[in-house]
Motif scaffolding. Sequence first.
Motif, PDB file in Angstrom:
ATOM      1  N   ARG A 111       4.310  55.188 -21.160  1.00 61.06           N
ATOM      2  CA  ARG A 111       5.211  54.070 -20.874  1.00 61.06           C
ATOM      3  C   ARG A 111       4.512  53.031 -20.006  1.00 61.06           C
ATOM      4  O   ARG A 111       3.867  53.361 -19.009  1.00 61.06           O
ATOM      5  N   VAL A 112       4.664  51.774 -20.400  1.00 64.75           N
ATOM      6  CA  VAL A 112       4.142  50.671 -19.595  1.00 64.75           C
ATOM      7  C   VAL A 112       5.295  50.044 -18.825  1.00 64.75           C
ATOM      8  O   VAL A 112       6.465  50.273 -19.126  1.00 64.75           O
ATOM      9  N   THR A 113       4.970  49.249 -17.835  1.00 68.14           N
ATOM     10  CA  THR A 113       6.001  48.581 -17.055  1.00 68.14           C
ATOM     11  C   THR A 113       6.331  47.224 -17.661  1.00 68.14           C
ATOM     12  O   THR A 113       5.565  46.676 -18.462  1.00 68.14           O
ATOM     13  N   ARG A 114       7.459  46.708 -17.249  1.00 67.43           N
ATOM     14  CA  ARG A 114       7.847  45.355 -17.657  1.00 67.43           C
ATOM     15  C   ARG A 114       6.757  44.349 -17.292  1.00 67.43           C
ATOM     16  O   ARG A 114       6.407  43.470 -18.082  1.00 67.43           O
ATOM     17  N   GLU A 115       6.219  44.490 -16.079  1.00 66.01           N
ATOM     18  CA  GLU A 115       5.196  43.560 -15.608  1.00 66.01           C
ATOM     19  C   GLU A 115       3.932  43.627 -16.461  1.00 66.01           C
ATOM     20  O   GLU A 115       3.238  42.622 -16.633  1.00 66.01           O
ATOM     21  N   ASP A 116       3.643  44.816 -17.005  1.00 67.04           N
ATOM     22  CA  ASP A 116       2.474  44.969 -17.869  1.00 67.04           C
ATOM     23  C   ASP A 116       2.613  44.165 -19.154  1.00 67.04           C
ATOM     24  O   ASP A 116       1.648  43.561 -19.630  1.00 67.04           O
ATOM     25  N   VAL A 117       3.811  44.181 -19.734  1.00 64.33           N
ATOM     26  CA  VAL A 117       3.966  43.725 -21.115  1.00 64.33           C
ATOM     27  C   VAL A 117       4.632  42.361 -21.249  1.00 64.33           C
ATOM     28  O   VAL A 117       4.586  41.759 -22.322  1.00 64.33           O
ATOM     29  N   ILE A 118       5.233  41.852 -20.192  1.00 68.60           N
ATOM     30  CA  ILE A 118       5.929  40.565 -20.283  1.00 68.60           C
ATOM     31  C   ILE A 118       5.267  39.544 -19.368  1.00 68.60           C
ATOM     32  O   ILE A 118       5.110  39.780 -18.168  1.00 68.60           O
ATOM     33  N   ALA A 119       4.885  38.422 -19.946  1.00 65.27           N
ATOM     34  CA  ALA A 119       4.361  37.289 -19.173  1.00 65.27           C
ATOM     35  C   ALA A 119       5.546  36.386 -18.833  1.00 65.27           C
ATOM     36  O   ALA A 119       5.915  35.507 -19.608  1.00 65.27           O
ATOM     37  N   GLU A 120       6.144  36.609 -17.694  1.00 62.77           N
ATOM     38  CA  GLU A 120       7.423  35.968 -17.368  1.00 62.77           C
ATOM     39  C   GLU A 120       7.303  34.494 -17.011  1.00 62.77           C
ATOM     40  O   GLU A 120       8.293  33.756 -17.067  1.00 62.77           O
ATOM     41  N   ASN A 121       6.114  34.059 -16.637  1.00 64.15           N
ATOM     42  CA  ASN A 121       5.990  32.714 -16.077  1.00 64.15           C
ATOM     43  C   ASN A 121       6.281  31.610 -17.085  1.00 64.15           C
ATOM     44  O   ASN A 121       6.749  30.527 -16.710  1.00 64.15           O
ATOM     45  N   PHE A 122       6.048  31.855 -18.370  1.00 62.22           N
ATOM     46  CA  PHE A 122       6.224  30.779 -19.344  1.00 62.22           C
ATOM     47  C   PHE A 122       7.703  30.450 -19.550  1.00 62.22           C
ATOM     48  O   PHE A 122       8.082  29.277 -19.605  1.00 62.22           O
ATOM     49  N   VAL A 123       8.540  31.468 -19.658  1.00 57.67           N
ATOM     50  CA  VAL A 123       9.981  31.219 -19.750  1.00 57.67           C
ATOM     51  C   VAL A 123      10.495  30.641 -18.434  1.00 57.67           C
ATOM     52  O   VAL A 123      11.302  29.701 -18.433  1.00 57.67           O
ATOM     53  N   ALA A 124      10.032  31.182 -17.316  1.00 56.59           N
ATOM     54  CA  ALA A 124      10.475  30.664 -16.020  1.00 56.59           C
ATOM     55  C   ALA A 124      10.126  29.186 -15.876  1.00 56.59           C
ATOM     56  O   ALA A 124      10.959  28.375 -15.426  1.00 56.59           O
ATOM     57  N   ASP A 125       8.913  28.822 -16.265  1.00 56.40           N
ATOM     58  CA  ASP A 125       8.504  27.418 -16.172  1.00 56.40           C
ATOM     59  C   ASP A 125       9.306  26.540 -17.129  1.00 56.40           C
ATOM     60  O   ASP A 125       9.678  25.405 -16.795  1.00 56.40           O
ATOM     61  N   LEU A 175      12.386  27.066 -18.217  1.00 55.44           N
ATOM     62  CA  LEU A 175      13.750  26.906 -17.712  1.00 55.44           C
ATOM     63  C   LEU A 175      13.787  25.996 -16.490  1.00 55.44           C
ATOM     64  O   LEU A 175      14.772  25.271 -16.281  1.00 55.44           O
ATOM     65  N   ALA A 176      12.731  26.013 -15.697  1.00 58.96           N
ATOM     66  CA  ALA A 176      12.666  25.091 -14.562  1.00 58.96           C
ATOM     67  C   ALA A 176      12.605  23.648 -15.042  1.00 58.96           C
ATOM     68  O   ALA A 176      13.145  22.736 -14.402  1.00 58.96           O
ATOM     69  N   ALA A 177      11.967  23.446 -16.202  1.00 63.99           N
ATOM     70  CA  ALA A 177      11.802  22.089 -16.733  1.00 63.99           C
ATOM     71  C   ALA A 177      13.030  21.607 -17.497  1.00 63.99           C
ATOM     72  O   ALA A 177      13.430  20.442 -17.371  1.00 63.99           O
ATOM     73  N   ILE A 178      13.639  22.490 -18.304  1.00 61.68           N
ATOM     74  CA  ILE A 178      14.731  22.043 -19.179  1.00 61.68           C
ATOM     75  C   ILE A 178      16.091  22.571 -18.750  1.00 61.68           C
ATOM     76  O   ILE A 178      17.108  22.209 -19.336  1.00 61.68           O
ATOM     77  N   GLY A 179      16.112  23.406 -17.729  1.00 60.61           N
ATOM     78  CA  GLY A 179      17.367  23.909 -17.201  1.00 60.61           C
ATOM     79  C   GLY A 179      17.836  25.183 -17.879  1.00 60.61           C
ATOM     80  O   GLY A 179      17.434  25.497 -19.000  1.00 60.61           O
ATOM     81  N   VAL A 180      18.685  25.903 -17.185  1.00 60.56           N
ATOM     82  CA  VAL A 180      19.313  27.118 -17.708  1.00 60.56           C
ATOM     83  C   VAL A 180      20.668  26.744 -18.285  1.00 60.56           C
ATOM     84  O   VAL A 180      21.396  25.932 -17.710  1.00 60.56           O
ATOM     85  N   VAL A 181      21.010  27.312 -19.442  1.00 59.29           N
ATOM     86  CA  VAL A 181      22.335  27.102 -20.011  1.00 59.29           C
ATOM     87  C   VAL A 181      23.116  28.403 -19.947  1.00 59.29           C
ATOM     88  O   VAL A 181      22.545  29.492 -19.804  1.00 59.29           O
TER      89      VAL A 181
END
Length: 321
Positions: free
Chosen positions: A292-306, A308-314
């Motif tokens: 088993r791998v961790t979430r941090e291993d397999v997901i690059a979270e920064n692209f979605v975070a960036d 959503l910071a630019a276009i907003g959360v709905v």
Amino acid sequence: MSDRLSIRLAAGSGPTFGVDDLSCAAATLLGCWEDEGLDVTWTPVHGGVAAMQAVLDDVVDVSYGGLGPVLKFRSEGQPVRVIVSMARGLAQNLVTQKRITDPEQLRGCSWALDGFGALSHHMARLLVAALNIDENEIDWQAVGPPPERIDRLLADTIDVSLIRVEEAISLNHDESNNLHNLLGFADLKKLVPVQPHGVLGTTEAYENDHPEELVRLTRGMIKASRALHEDFSNFKKVYDHYVTVPVPDEDVRKIWQQEHDTAGFAVNGELTHGHWRDEMDLFYKLNPDLPRVTREDVIAENFVADALAAIGVVSGEDAPE
């Protein structure tokens, strides 16, 4: 937008798009990626495993396929990562020969898959488990994308397959065949409420060397998902352009309403912790021999975070916690 960039995508759906893949198609047709200054080229492959392998072989830069292959490759030590989700579930029906009238009769049946480990296999394994049927009681056969699976169903050389909802509707309207929907969209949602879905994935090397391409790719992907969720006319435009199976307009509207009402579109890129915890728990329950791998291993979270910071959360079920 600054200088245009290019990116190569492998489509695990093969040469056709269906409702499950419509966000990717929408990002192209509605100009979401073009508006981001991103030129996207597609390479069709058979299944998410092949799409992820094409990334590792440097044939393409990013894969579109199920989340299962990314988890599998990462668990096996390959440096692959999820960038963004392009859906939150599947729009499929379980189509069988008419002689099969009860899920219990699936025991011993031949079941057509896109490929072993691909999205159709992942969902099928979850469904079989939900029906309390042992996987060894199914004759799994790797056949190929939906058109090939449908051909085998029509020829009665396969008993059952998960088929895109629009293709299942079309088959139902054709009284000349001997097929029917054993389990529909709502049935599958009840049996498998947390469903595997499509993601865009790449390698750590590409992630590190081409962050701007991935930023633009992610923003365009989320904008496309929102366009489909928010406006039926967008959905219909993309559907009419890419989906070739004959389906009455009223059924197309029902398909969209179903997707809209069940939060099928990843309007915030679906990387929420609860959702992915459930997805990973189910995946490793099906594949207990994989480390088993961790979430941090397999997901690059920064692209979605960036993005959503630019276009907003709905508002939506995939709004960040």
